[in-house]
Motif scaffolding. Structure first.
Motif, mmCIF file in Angstrom:
data_model
loop_
_atom_site.group_PDB
_atom_site.id
_atom_site.type_symbol
_atom_site.label_atom_id
_atom_site.label_comp_id
_atom_site.label_asym_id
_atom_site.label_seq_id
_atom_site.Cartn_x
_atom_site.Cartn_y
_atom_site.Cartn_z
ATOM 1 N N MET A 165 46.288 54.750 80.598
ATOM 2 C CA MET A 165 45.828 54.310 81.958
ATOM 3 C C MET A 165 44.395 53.582 81.563
ATOM 4 O O MET A 165 43.619 54.032 80.724
ATOM 5 N N GLU A 166 44.218 52.396 82.203
ATOM 6 C CA GLU A 166 43.095 51.566 81.745
ATOM 7 C C GLU A 166 42.413 50.931 83.276
ATOM 8 O O GLU A 166 43.446 50.470 84.032
ATOM 9 N N ILE A 167 41.425 51.011 83.426
ATOM 10 C CA ILE A 167 40.615 50.714 84.555
ATOM 11 C C ILE A 167 39.459 49.676 84.227
ATOM 12 O O ILE A 167 38.835 49.894 83.091
ATOM 13 N N ASN A 168 39.215 48.474 84.499
ATOM 14 C CA ASN A 168 38.243 47.538 84.286
ATOM 15 C C ASN A 168 37.319 47.192 85.430
ATOM 16 O O ASN A 168 38.009 46.946 86.571
ATOM 17 N N LEU A 169 35.911 47.171 85.128
ATOM 18 C CA LEU A 169 35.094 46.700 86.259
ATOM 19 C C LEU A 169 34.403 45.678 86.010
ATOM 20 O O LEU A 169 34.152 45.336 84.917
ATOM 21 N N ILE A 170 34.362 44.595 86.834
ATOM 22 C CA ILE A 170 33.280 43.535 86.779
ATOM 23 C C ILE A 170 32.377 43.629 87.881
ATOM 24 O O ILE A 170 32.633 43.843 89.109
ATOM 25 N N ARG A 171 30.932 42.963 87.619
ATOM 26 C CA ARG A 171 30.307 42.944 88.663
ATOM 27 C C ARG A 171 30.366 41.660 89.329
ATOM 28 O O ARG A 171 30.698 40.500 88.660
ATOM 29 N N PHE A 208 30.860 46.171 92.479
ATOM 30 C CA PHE A 208 31.866 46.092 91.391
ATOM 31 C C PHE A 208 33.120 45.708 91.966
ATOM 32 O O PHE A 208 33.491 46.098 92.979
ATOM 33 N N GLU A 209 33.864 45.090 91.312
ATOM 34 C CA GLU A 209 35.477 45.191 91.432
ATOM 35 C C GLU A 209 36.291 45.778 90.344
ATOM 36 O O GLU A 209 36.115 45.507 89.308
ATOM 37 N N ALA A 210 36.959 46.946 90.734
ATOM 38 C CA ALA A 210 37.732 47.612 89.816
ATOM 39 C C ALA A 210 39.143 47.156 89.812
ATOM 40 O O ALA A 210 39.637 46.847 90.784
ATOM 41 N N THR A 218 43.284 45.882 92.828
ATOM 42 C CA THR A 218 41.849 45.854 92.986
ATOM 43 C C THR A 218 41.228 46.684 93.919
ATOM 44 O O THR A 218 41.763 47.031 95.216
ATOM 45 N N VAL A 219 39.953 47.091 93.804
ATOM 46 C CA VAL A 219 39.133 47.860 94.925
ATOM 47 C C VAL A 219 37.827 47.464 94.591
ATOM 48 O O VAL A 219 37.356 47.361 93.392
ATOM 49 N N GLU A 220 36.879 47.291 95.671
ATOM 50 C CA GLU A 220 35.544 47.082 95.494
ATOM 51 C C GLU A 220 34.697 47.978 95.713
ATOM 52 O O GLU A 220 35.059 49.070 96.509
ATOM 53 N N LEU A 221 33.610 48.226 94.901
ATOM 54 C CA LEU A 221 32.564 49.298 94.933
ATOM 55 C C LEU A 221 31.311 48.711 95.349
ATOM 56 O O LEU A 221 31.185 47.614 94.754
ATOM 57 N N GLY A 233 26.941 47.040 100.897
ATOM 58 C CA GLY A 233 28.133 47.618 101.960
ATOM 59 C C GLY A 233 29.205 46.658 101.632
ATOM 60 O O GLY A 233 30.049 46.452 102.685
ATOM 61 N N LYS A 234 29.540 46.099 100.573
ATOM 62 C CA LYS A 234 30.640 45.522 100.156
ATOM 63 C C LYS A 234 31.908 46.160 99.538
ATOM 64 O O LYS A 234 32.660 45.482 99.121
ATOM 65 N N GLY A 235 31.994 47.330 99.823
ATOM 66 C CA GLY A 235 33.031 48.087 99.118
ATOM 67 C C GLY A 235 32.816 49.696 99.120
ATOM 68 O O GLY A 235 31.905 50.456 99.846
ATOM 69 N N PHE A 236 33.745 50.367 98.649
ATOM 70 C CA PHE A 236 33.492 51.829 98.759
ATOM 71 C C PHE A 236 32.402 52.323 97.731
ATOM 72 O O PHE A 236 32.153 51.646 96.693
ATOM 73 N N ARG A 237 31.987 53.205 97.945
ATOM 74 C CA ARG A 237 30.793 53.843 97.002
ATOM 75 C C ARG A 237 31.800 54.833 96.271
ATOM 76 O O ARG A 237 33.009 55.330 96.583
ATOM 77 N N PRO A 238 31.318 55.072 95.019
ATOM 78 C CA PRO A 238 32.045 55.720 93.903
ATOM 79 C C PRO A 238 32.452 56.945 94.479
ATOM 80 O O PRO A 238 33.529 57.459 94.181
ATOM 81 N N MET A 239 31.583 57.876 95.196
ATOM 82 C CA MET A 239 32.255 59.306 95.781
ATOM 83 C C MET A 239 33.169 59.060 96.608
ATOM 84 O O MET A 239 34.021 60.050 96.907
ATOM 85 N N GLU A 240 33.134 58.045 97.444
ATOM 86 C CA GLU A 240 34.164 57.803 98.423
ATOM 87 C C GLU A 240 35.591 57.550 97.590
ATOM 88 O O GLU A 240 36.565 58.115 98.107
#
Length: 138
Positions: free
Chosen positions: A1-7, A14-16, A23-26, A36-43
């Protein structure tokens, strides 16, 4: 399993992406400069819990040959705000199940999901209380 994030933009946006290209935005909460451009990490942890438990529960009901027409999942959580880091304290997850379902089989499927199959609930359950409820809509 691999996840990559870019700012992407701003300070905390970030976009994961996963290996399949989804993808999902954080973003951080506005109180610390998020936009407010994405999910917060705890969400995203709660999204993982909903997805994992939903997939496992549907899988068990399918194996039991239960006629599940649809499912909706809602999650509400509180955090230990007095601690640092403020981890989850209580997570309440509710399943609205649609179909001519057996109460006994639904209860067994949910118990198996949370006790045995859902790895996310097993991880989060080590530090938080997880309560699950359900309503069957026929």
């Amino acid at each position: 399993m691999e996840i990559n994030l870019i700012r992407k933009s701003g300070k905390f946006n970030f976009e994961a992406s996963n290996e399949a290209g989804f993808t999902v935005e954080l973003d951080a909460k506005p109180a610390i400069g998020g936009e407010g451009k994405g999910f917060r990490p705890m969400e995203t942890l709660l999204v993982g819990l909903g997805g994992c438990s939903g997939i496992d529960m549907v899988n068990v009901l399918t194996k039991q040959k239960e006629p599940l027409d649809d499912v909706k999942i809602s999650i509400k959580a509180t955090r230990k705000d007095e601690e640092m880091p403020p981890i989850f304290d209580v997570i309440n997850i509710h399943f609205d199940l649609f179909g001519e379902l057996s109460v006994a089989k639904v209860e067994r499927a949910l118990q198996m999901t949370f006790d045995k199959y859902c790895s996310v609930s097993n991880i989060l359950g080590r530090s938080a209380t997880i309560n699950f409820t359900y309503t069957i809509h026929k």
